[in-house]
Every structure is written in C-alpha cells, then in structure tokens.
Design a protein around this motif. Sequence first.
Motif, PDB file in Angstrom:
ATOM      1  N   VAL A 294       0.836  -1.204   0.000  1.00  0.00           N
ATOM      2  CA  VAL A 294       0.000   0.000   0.000  1.00  0.00           C
ATOM      3  C   VAL A 294       0.870   1.254   0.000  1.00  0.00           C
ATOM      4  N   ASP A 295       1.916   1.234   0.794  1.00  0.00           N
ATOM      5  CA  ASP A 295       2.835   2.371   0.851  1.00  0.00           C
ATOM      6  C   ASP A 295       3.509   2.593  -0.499  1.00  0.00           C
ATOM      7  N   LYS A 296       3.908   1.504  -1.155  1.00  0.00           N
ATOM      8  CA  LYS A 296       4.572   1.614  -2.458  1.00  0.00           C
ATOM      9  C   LYS A 296       3.631   2.207  -3.492  1.00  0.00           C
TER      10      LYS A 296
ATOM     11  N   VAL B  10       8.548   8.231 -13.554  1.00  0.00           N
ATOM     12  CA  VAL B  10       7.685   8.010 -12.398  1.00  0.00           C
ATOM     13  C   VAL B  10       8.433   7.234 -11.322  1.00  0.00           C
ATOM     14  N   ALA B  11       9.181   6.211 -11.731  1.00  0.00           N
ATOM     15  CA  ALA B  11       9.946   5.406 -10.782  1.00  0.00           C
ATOM     16  C   ALA B  11      10.956   6.266 -10.031  1.00  0.00           C
TER      17      ALA B  11
ATOM     18  N   VAL C  95      11.330   4.484  -6.282  1.00  0.00           N
ATOM     19  CA  VAL C  95      11.236   3.025  -6.340  1.00  0.00           C
ATOM     20  C   VAL C  95      11.828   2.547  -7.661  1.00  0.00           C
ATOM     21  N   SER C  96      11.976   1.253  -7.790  1.00  0.00           N
ATOM     22  CA  SER C  96      12.510   0.708  -9.036  1.00  0.00           C
ATOM     23  C   SER C  96      11.440   0.674 -10.116  1.00  0.00           C
TER      24      SER C  96
ATOM     25  N   VAL D 237       7.206  -0.281 -10.105  1.00  0.00           N
ATOM     26  CA  VAL D 237       6.108   0.437 -10.758  1.00  0.00           C
ATOM     27  C   VAL D 237       5.285  -0.520 -11.607  1.00  0.00           C
ATOM     28  N   TYR D 238       5.962  -1.329 -12.415  1.00  0.00           N
ATOM     29  CA  TYR D 238       5.248  -2.261 -13.306  1.00  0.00           C
ATOM     30  C   TYR D 238       4.587  -3.405 -12.539  1.00  0.00           C
ATOM     31  N   SER D 239       5.044  -3.676 -11.341  1.00  0.00           N
ATOM     32  CA  SER D 239       4.402  -4.729 -10.555  1.00  0.00           C
ATOM     33  C   SER D 239       3.027  -4.286 -10.054  1.00  0.00           C
TER      34      SER D 239
END
Length: 204
Positions: free
Chosen positions: A15-17, A42-43, A48-49, A53-55
């Motif tokens: 949720v935080d990510k 965006v990453a 973040v990596s 993002v794509y996950s």
Amino acid sequence: MVRIKSDEVDRDNSVDKVEQILQGAMQEFLQNGYAGTSMDRVAVAAGVSKATVYSHFQDKEGLFKVLLEQLASKKNNSIFGTEPIGKEPAAVLHHLGTKALDLMNSDQEHTAFMRVLIGESGRFPELAQICVRAMIKPVAETLTQYLAAPELNIPDPEATARILLGALVHFHITQDVMHGRDIIPMESDRLIDALIHLITKRAD
C-alpha cells in the motif's frame, strides 16, 4: 509481545509503495504532461525501481486512470458525503454547489491536473473519456437521482443535472483553470443562487 504476520507487513508495504508511485506520477504528470511522462521518470520521482512500478501498474494509461479515479473518489465523497439530508431542496442544492466549487477552487493540484487533462485530450482522447467515466458520470447520476424527487416536479431530472453540473464545471474552468477570474469576474454565490432559482421555482 505482539508479532505482526509477514503477509500483513507485505500488504502494508505494498500500500505504501502504491501511494509513493501515485505521488511520483502526479508530480511527473503535472510537470511534464501525459506525453512527456514515462514510467522510468515516475519510478525516479517515486523513489522506487521501475520493476516495482510495473508490478503495480501495467502501463502509463493505467496509472493515469488510477490517479483520476482516486481524485474523483476523493472529490465525490467530500461533496456528497456531507449532504444535509432532510433539508429543503434549495438548501441541499446550495450546499452541494458551494461545496463543489470550494473544493475545485481551493485544490491547486486538481486545477493543475485539469489543465494537463484538457491540454492532452486532443492527442489522447481516451484520457478525456476516463475523466468523464470516473469524475463526471458518477456526479451526474447522483444529481439526477436527487433531482428526480417528486416535490421538485422537474420534467427531465437528467438534463437538469447536466445543466447544473455543466454550469459549475464551466465556472471552474473559466475562472481558475484558464485564469479568467479577472477577465469575467463573478462571485460563486451569484451563480449558485441563480441555478437554484431556475431549478426550484418549478416546485413552488
């Protein structure tokens, strides 16, 4: 000592990510527009990596859609969640109109986001359609249900809801989104009072 289950930690981290990604995406969309924003940017903005993002988001359009839906949900809950149920129609409509304009006018992020959306809608019509589905349609449907009340005696509640919503959105766009407040100034109360008069005089 209370032990926190690993799946609960993972869920909280997820949720935080997502929130980090959405905040980074909003920053990038506002600075660079839709076309100028990439998932890579965006990453970086989110800290973040790219894989992270794509996950969570399949593509940029999906990310933009979630941002719009989040913005729409926040606005709709703020407007309709405090509706003074039980009051006379004029009081309810005045409350809803005032609340809607106050939220739009005071939220600079919303105003900036609308500029991006309008500016990109020519090249990316699907983005504008997402806005209509997520932001305009639910409000129009809720207003239609309210305006269908027998005591209002409105022959076409759906069209009347569109007129009310259209006037409020037009006011926000011309006054704030397009910087026209000094060119065609008007107090929001004048607009809302006029709309209420037009809508409720049939019920008298």
